[in-house]
Write a protein that holds these residues in place. Structure first.
Motif, mmCIF file in Angstrom:
data_model
loop_
_atom_site.group_PDB
_atom_site.id
_atom_site.type_symbol
_atom_site.label_atom_id
_atom_site.label_comp_id
_atom_site.label_asym_id
_atom_site.label_seq_id
_atom_site.Cartn_x
_atom_site.Cartn_y
_atom_site.Cartn_z
ATOM 1 N N LEU A 24 33.706 38.287 49.365
ATOM 2 C CA LEU A 24 32.493 38.124 48.590
ATOM 3 C C LEU A 24 32.472 38.565 47.192
ATOM 4 C CD1 LEU A 24 29.676 37.603 51.354
ATOM 5 C CD2 LEU A 24 30.450 36.102 49.877
ATOM 6 N N GLU A 25 32.462 39.850 46.958
ATOM 7 C CA GLU A 25 32.555 40.665 45.783
ATOM 8 C C GLU A 25 33.632 40.259 45.123
ATOM 9 O OE1 GLU A 25 32.361 44.795 47.111
ATOM 10 O OE2 GLU A 25 30.497 44.699 47.598
ATOM 11 N N ALA A 26 34.829 40.034 45.555
ATOM 12 C CA ALA A 26 36.092 39.652 44.599
ATOM 13 C C ALA A 26 35.824 38.129 44.221
ATOM 14 C CB ALA A 26 37.235 39.828 45.462
ATOM 15 N N ALA A 27 35.254 37.507 45.128
ATOM 16 C CA ALA A 27 34.979 35.920 44.514
ATOM 17 C C ALA A 27 33.910 35.801 43.439
ATOM 18 C CB ALA A 27 34.759 35.016 45.997
ATOM 19 N N THR A 39 40.361 29.948 39.507
ATOM 20 C CA THR A 39 40.266 31.114 40.556
ATOM 21 C C THR A 39 40.908 30.552 41.760
ATOM 22 O OG1 THR A 39 38.258 32.082 39.728
ATOM 23 C CG2 THR A 39 39.085 33.018 41.505
ATOM 24 N N THR A 40 42.202 31.010 42.355
ATOM 25 C CA THR A 40 42.785 30.565 43.336
ATOM 26 C C THR A 40 42.291 31.518 44.566
ATOM 27 O OG1 THR A 40 44.803 32.035 43.178
ATOM 28 C CG2 THR A 40 44.568 29.719 42.039
ATOM 29 N N VAL A 41 42.577 31.079 45.690
ATOM 30 C CA VAL A 41 42.315 31.868 47.007
ATOM 31 C C VAL A 41 43.275 33.020 47.189
ATOM 32 C CG1 VAL A 41 41.310 29.947 48.230
ATOM 33 C CG2 VAL A 41 43.745 30.208 48.515
ATOM 34 N N ARG A 42 44.396 32.886 46.675
ATOM 35 C CA ARG A 42 45.347 33.831 46.463
ATOM 36 C C ARG A 42 45.034 35.187 45.779
ATOM 37 N NH1 ARG A 42 50.799 33.889 47.784
ATOM 38 N NH2 ARG A 42 50.879 31.695 47.833
ATOM 39 N N ILE A 44 41.935 35.729 44.709
ATOM 40 C CA ILE A 44 40.956 36.289 45.638
ATOM 41 C C ILE A 44 41.004 37.320 46.725
ATOM 42 C CG2 ILE A 44 38.540 35.914 47.225
ATOM 43 C CD1 ILE A 44 38.247 33.098 45.556
ATOM 44 N N ALA A 45 41.757 36.925 47.304
ATOM 45 C CA ALA A 45 42.399 37.779 48.502
ATOM 46 C C ALA A 45 43.079 39.093 47.857
ATOM 47 C CB ALA A 45 43.450 37.185 49.379
#
Length: 200
Positions: A24-27, A39-42, A44-45
């Motif tokens: 959540l904080e990264a996103a 922003t990609t999920v890669r 964010i992860a």
């Protein structure tokens, strides 16, 4: 040879909660910096330091993650803040970065993401409508919804110039100075019209 035993359920729950919080904080930060579409999920992860499969396990999709970011930021702020304090609270959250507690960057996410793809449109529209509804009741005027929209336009315009365009002198202005000037003028927008001034 002994095999390592599985961690107890309480520890697994703590680990899961910590992983969700990191995602959540990264996103939140990436959506505020790059916008939803950028922003990609890669990414964010990677910023959260977890496998991207966990993002889908906990949130279902990138849109599901955005929905929770907005809910924990702007929508939670709406529920916790009296309407008469909402504009100033939202303004200060954009002008200042908190050093304690979780940051609310939902309006930055809104600025960077709205109008840039249909996938996030519904969630972002809900946030804008919720702010407008809360602010509309601050004026006794029949055009309270219009006044609320004007206040939101000013708030988002300030955010755009300060955080996205980074135009001076606003970008480097002291938050207290900005709040003093803006809130002093905003009071006229909420003031009830005097007899004969409502256009009737």
């Amino acid at each position: 040879m002994e095999t390592a035993s599985a961690p107890p359920p309480e520890e697994r729950r703590r680990d899961a909660a910590a992983t969700r919080r990191r995602l959540l904080e990264a996103a939140r930060d990436l959506f505020a910096e790059r916008g939803y579409e950028g922003t990609t999920v890669r990414v964010i992860a990677a910023r959260a330091g977890v496998n991207q499969a966990l993002l889908f396990r906990y949130f279902g999709s990138k849109r599901g993650l955005l929905t929770e970011v907005v809910a924990l930021g702007g929508l939670e702020q709406l529920r916790a803040t009296p309407p008469e304090e909402l504009f100033e609270t939202a303004l200060r959250s954009m002008l200042s970065r908190s050093t304690e507690g979780p940051e609310d960057r939902s309006l930055e996410v809104y600025l960077r993401s709205v109008g840039r793809g249909d996938e996030a449109a519904g969630t972002l529209r809900e946030l804008g409508e919720a702010y407008q509804s809360a602010l509309a009741g601050l004026s006794g005027a029949p055009d309270g919804a219009l006044r609320a929209d004007l206040a939101m336009a000013w708030l988002l315009g300030i955010g755009l110039m300060r955080t996205v365009v980074a135009r001076e002198p606003l970008a480097g202005a002291d938050p207290d100075d900005v709040c003093r000037l803006v809130l002093g003028t905003l009071g006229h927008l909420w003031a009830e019209p005097k007899p004969g001034e409502d256009g009737e």
